[in-house]
Design a protein around this motif. Structure first.
Motif, PDB file in Angstrom:
ATOM      1  N   ARG A 189       0.565  -1.588  -0.143  1.00  0.00           N
ATOM      2  CA  ARG A 189       0.285   0.535   0.113  1.00  0.00           C
ATOM      3  C   ARG A 189       1.523   1.554  -0.172  1.00  0.00           C
ATOM      4  N   SER A 190       2.030   1.020   1.192  1.00  0.00           N
ATOM      5  CA  SER A 190       2.679   2.495   0.979  1.00  0.00           C
ATOM      6  C   SER A 190       4.047   3.062  -0.293  1.00  0.00           C
ATOM      7  N   GLY A 191       3.719   1.819  -1.071  1.00  0.00           N
ATOM      8  CA  GLY A 191       5.208   1.646  -1.719  1.00  0.00           C
ATOM      9  C   GLY A 191       6.167   1.713  -0.615  1.00  0.00           C
ATOM     10  N   GLY A 192       6.514   1.068   0.159  1.00  0.00           N
ATOM     11  CA  GLY A 192       7.827   1.745   0.474  1.00  0.00           C
ATOM     12  C   GLY A 192       8.760   0.134   1.370  1.00  0.00           C
ATOM     13  N   GLY A 193       9.945   0.267   1.503  1.00  0.00           N
ATOM     14  CA  GLY A 193      10.417  -1.840   2.310  1.00  0.00           C
ATOM     15  C   GLY A 193       9.502  -1.844   3.641  1.00  0.00           C
ATOM     16  N   PRO A 194       9.236  -3.251   3.500  1.00  0.00           N
ATOM     17  CA  PRO A 194       8.668  -3.642   4.776  1.00  0.00           C
ATOM     18  C   PRO A 194       9.068  -3.603   6.271  1.00  0.00           C
ATOM     19  N   ASN A 195       8.726  -4.047   7.134  1.00  0.00           N
ATOM     20  CA  ASN A 195       8.955  -4.631   8.508  1.00  0.00           C
ATOM     21  C   ASN A 195       9.552  -5.446   8.486  1.00  0.00           C
ATOM     22  N   VAL A 196      10.789  -5.263   8.575  1.00  0.00           N
ATOM     23  CA  VAL A 196      11.328  -6.635   9.142  1.00  0.00           C
ATOM     24  C   VAL A 196      11.347  -8.009  10.079  1.00  0.00           C
ATOM     25  N   SER A 197      11.286  -8.514   9.618  1.00  0.00           N
ATOM     26  CA  SER A 197      11.717  -9.674  10.986  1.00  0.00           C
ATOM     27  C   SER A 197      11.863  -9.136  12.126  1.00  0.00           C
ATOM     28  N   ASP A 198      11.019 -10.303  13.660  1.00  0.00           N
ATOM     29  CA  ASP A 198      12.097  -9.814  14.709  1.00  0.00           C
ATOM     30  C   ASP A 198      12.653 -10.952  15.463  1.00  0.00           C
ATOM     31  N   ALA A 199      13.378 -12.111  14.371  1.00  0.00           N
ATOM     32  CA  ALA A 199      13.915 -12.620  14.951  1.00  0.00           C
ATOM     33  C   ALA A 199      13.837 -14.674  13.668  1.00  0.00           C
ATOM     34  N   TYR A 200      15.281 -14.716  14.063  1.00  0.00           N
ATOM     35  CA  TYR A 200      15.563 -15.876  13.596  1.00  0.00           C
ATOM     36  C   TYR A 200      15.598 -16.858  14.304  1.00  0.00           C
ATOM     37  N   THR A 201      15.144 -18.400  13.212  1.00  0.00           N
ATOM     38  CA  THR A 201      14.777 -19.870  14.350  1.00  0.00           C
ATOM     39  C   THR A 201      15.833 -20.519  13.946  1.00  0.00           C
ATOM     40  N   PHE A 202      15.397 -21.220  14.591  1.00  0.00           N
ATOM     41  CA  PHE A 202      16.397 -22.607  14.318  1.00  0.00           C
ATOM     42  C   PHE A 202      14.849 -23.829  14.937  1.00  0.00           C
ATOM     43  N   ASN A 203      14.653 -24.147  13.977  1.00  0.00           N
ATOM     44  CA  ASN A 203      13.712 -25.362  13.346  1.00  0.00           C
ATOM     45  C   ASN A 203      12.047 -24.791  14.674  1.00  0.00           C
ATOM     46  N   GLY A 204      12.228 -23.461  14.774  1.00  0.00           N
ATOM     47  CA  GLY A 204      10.534 -22.488  14.951  1.00  0.00           C
ATOM     48  C   GLY A 204      11.096 -21.853  15.947  1.00  0.00           C
ATOM     49  N   LEU A 205      12.330 -22.202  16.791  1.00  0.00           N
ATOM     50  CA  LEU A 205      12.743 -22.252  17.870  1.00  0.00           C
ATOM     51  C   LEU A 205      13.858 -20.580  17.910  1.00  0.00           C
ATOM     52  N   PRO A 206      13.855 -19.582  18.561  1.00  0.00           N
ATOM     53  CA  PRO A 206      14.425 -19.160  18.453  1.00  0.00           C
ATOM     54  C   PRO A 206      15.778 -18.091  19.390  1.00  0.00           C
ATOM     55  N   GLY A 207      16.202 -18.938  20.394  1.00  0.00           N
ATOM     56  CA  GLY A 207      16.954 -19.524  20.934  1.00  0.00           C
ATOM     57  C   GLY A 207      17.413 -17.842  22.241  1.00  0.00           C
ATOM     58  N   PRO A 208      18.597 -18.247  22.784  1.00  0.00           N
ATOM     59  CA  PRO A 208      18.426 -17.555  24.495  1.00  0.00           C
ATOM     60  C   PRO A 208      19.076 -15.851  23.890  1.00  0.00           C
ATOM     61  N   THR A 209      18.908 -15.406  22.790  1.00  0.00           N
ATOM     62  CA  THR A 209      19.689 -14.218  22.472  1.00  0.00           C
ATOM     63  C   THR A 209      18.985 -13.282  22.344  1.00  0.00           C
ATOM     64  N   TYR A 210      17.382 -13.739  22.239  1.00  0.00           N
ATOM     65  CA  TYR A 210      16.435 -12.634  22.278  1.00  0.00           C
ATOM     66  C   TYR A 210      15.177 -12.773  23.630  1.00  0.00           C
ATOM     67  N   ASN A 211      14.759 -11.706  23.793  1.00  0.00           N
ATOM     68  CA  ASN A 211      13.959 -11.902  25.223  1.00  0.00           C
ATOM     69  C   ASN A 211      12.617 -13.090  25.410  1.00  0.00           C
TER      70      ASN A 211
END
Length: 581
Positions: A189-211
């Motif tokens: 809608r805006s023509g801009g870039g999308p908001n980026v993800s909040d974390a990367y994951t291993f088999n769906g789990l982000p791990g201890p570097t994230y809150n």
């Protein structure tokens, strides 16, 4: 179950819905089987990063169920869509020989499966073994709708390397606290870039570097003196990823379901859509540290924002248990923009090119193409004078193209249905340009006019034509890597380089002996890559960037491969349950 043990690994009791096998006889294959799975697409409540939300899942699992087959087997997957979105499924990397109706990209080989409807995908695994995967192929639904597809060799056929003690799929993904569908809709809608993800994951789990994620950590328990095969799959929406394991060396043995000459690496880089089997041999005796970190971080050269975080998982030696994850050895991953590290790694891939696994690269070419690949812009349409878009300089909208054509998906039918019926009018134009409409310094200063054209333009190919495509990155807006995926085919990567491709000099340096065979390849940042394939699979096949944001902006094109003269070289009729638009 006839003729042996079930080849199914379940992640939850819902898997009990999935598999029944029956023996069938097929030419050239002694004991191929048909393996039945059921996909119930439902919403499930999941909590990550202290955010609880409802996400689309298959059988309530995130990631989805593992499919395990042998080379030569047939797969029958019954999909029931129980969510409020349209959906399709793509079996990423499967050749789909004469089964194009099962390939899955929405509006290319089928219309979407509407809410409350069902469709059965039927196809055979031919000449492939290793790791592939499946994912949704409608909008950004593959953010959570994905899972591994493990292809074992035929019974009695060994790996061309020592058999590992254990094999473990490791799916690398992205997590969005927001709804990914809302993210891309807002960006368009805006023509801009999308908001980026909040974390990367291993088999769906982000791990201890994230809150809030210390307990949401993937842990792989290992024994000393054993070799493990990690079946790496990059399921991230928009990021190429570095991967490494603290104090451990990896040996790469497969790429995109094709064996490669083994080579060692401390760090691998894997693009969205790509798969890679790597061997990890543990310490001969119990190490001083009971655990080691596995880590992923992004590789990018974008000028925009990106998820510049690092996710970790744990390689844990049994029977010891790490009292704390703090201080465990971690891999030293390259900087996010280290193109040199990426080039050094990707240059090592070679096909086995053996008697058992030959590299049948086309030595001569019938059709040659040069595709300039990259970003571009659209004007700020539909806005009052004096207002801005959120794209480049606030004066345009982001777009993407090949040869300045931004691909427009058809909506009233699929390309494959139009091709099968030979009813092209109003659906597509068979005039996709073989070269850019204008030449310029592709990796230098961009042209003044960066606007793209739009259309559903395709390239028709005669059956069995040998094809070469040079994919040239451009510096329009920014030079960056583009992971290009070709549906329906593997291809050989015969050459690559930086700067502008030189047709007079670069072909002399092609590798026509043992080039790597892939289905997804990254066009180098500020460079080019040359691929070859033989058009021996009739149908309509999309080739697109596997950054979903770039696909949403139109970075795609399609090939229409015509039937051959023999009965087994023709596209069969569509199945009776094929969804309608």
């Amino acid at each position: 179950m006839a003729g042996g043990r079930r080849l199914l690994h379940c992640l939850s009791p819902a898997c009990l819905l999935l598999a029944v096998t029956v023996v069938v006889t097929m030419p050239g294959l002694a004991a191929a089987r048909t393996r039945h799975y059921t996909f119930n697409v439902t919403m499930a409540t999941v909590t990550r990063l202290c955010v609880t939300k409802s996400i689309p899942t298959v059988n309530g699992q995130f990631p989805g169920p593992r499919l395990v087959v042998r080379e030569g087997d047939r797969l029958v997957v019954n999909v029931h869509n129980n969510i409020n979105n349209n959906v399709t499924f793509h079996w990423h990397g499967v050749r789909q020989l004469r089964s194009a109706w099962a390939d899955g990209p929405s509006y290319i080989t089928q219309c979407p499966i509407r809410p409350g409807q069902s469709y059965t995908y039927r196809f055979q695994i031919v000449g492939q073994r290793g790791t592939l995967w499946w994912h949704a192929h409608f909008s950004w639904l593959r953010a959570t709708l994905y899972g591994p597809l493990v292809i074992l060799p035929p019974a009695g056929v060994p790996y061309p390397f020592p058999k590992p003690y254990r094999e473990v799929p490791v799916m690398l993904g992205e997590w969005f606290n927001a709804d990914p569908e809302a993210v891309i809709k807002q960006a368009l809608r805006s023509g801009g870039g999308p908001n980026v993800s909040d974390a990367y994951t291993f088999n769906g789990l982000p791990g201890p570097t994230y809150n809030c994620s210390a307990t949401d950590t993937f842990k792989l328990k290992v024994r000393p003196g054993k070799t493990y095969m990690l079946r790496l799959i990059n399921a991230a929406l928009n990021d190429e990823l570095f991967f490494g394991v603290g104090n451990h060396t990896l040996t790469v043995v497969q790429a995109d379901a094709s064996y490669v000459k083994p080579f060692a690496a401390a760090t691998v880089v894997i693009s969205p859509g790509q798969t890679m089997d790597v061997l990890l041999t543990t310490s001969a005796s119990m190490p001083a540290s009971p655990a080691f970190a596995m880590a992923i971080s992004p590789y990018t050269n974008t000028v925009g924002t990106f998820d510049n975080t690092t996710a970790t998982a744990v390689l844990e030696y049994a029977p010891q248990r790490a009292a704390s994850l703090r201080g465990i050895p971690t891999p030293s991953l390259p900087a996010y923009n280290d193109t040199g590290a990426v080039t050094n790694f990707t240059s090592k891939f070679r096909s086995l090119a053996s008697a058992a696994y030959p590299a049948r690269v086309p030595r001569a070419v019938d059709r040659s193409f040069f595709f300039a690949v990259g970003l571009g812009t659209d004007p700020c349409k539909g806005r009052p004078n004096g207002t801005t878009c959120q794209g480049p300089n606030g004066t345009a909208r982001f777009a993407a193209s090949m040869n300045n054509v931004s691909f427009a998906m058809p909506r009233t039918t699929s390309l494959l249905a139009a091709h099968y019926q030979r009813r092209y009018a109003g659906v597509l134009a068979a005039n996709f340009p073989a070269t850019p409409p204008r030449t310029f310094n592709y990796t230098g200063a961009p042209p003044n006019n960066t606007f793209v054209s739009h259309g559903t333009r395709v390239v028709p190919l005669r059956f069995n034509a040998s094809v070469e495509v040079v994919l040239q990155d451009t510096s329009i807006l920014a030079a960056e890597s583009h992971p290009l995926h070709l549906h329906g085919y593997d291809f050989f990567v015969v050459g690559t380089g930086f700067g502008n491709y030189d047709a007079g000099k670069d072909p002399a340096r092609y590798n026509l002996v043992d080039p790597v065979q892939r289905n997804t390849i990254s066009v180098p940042t500020g460079g080019w890559v040359a691929i070859r394939f033989v058009a021996d699979n009739p149908g309509a096949w999309i080739m697109h960037c596997h950054f979903d944001v770039h696909l949403s902006w139109g970075l795609a094109m399609a090939w229409l491969v015509n039937d051959g003269p023999l009965p087994d070289q023709k596209l069969p009729p569509p199945p009776s349950d094929l969804p309608k638009c």
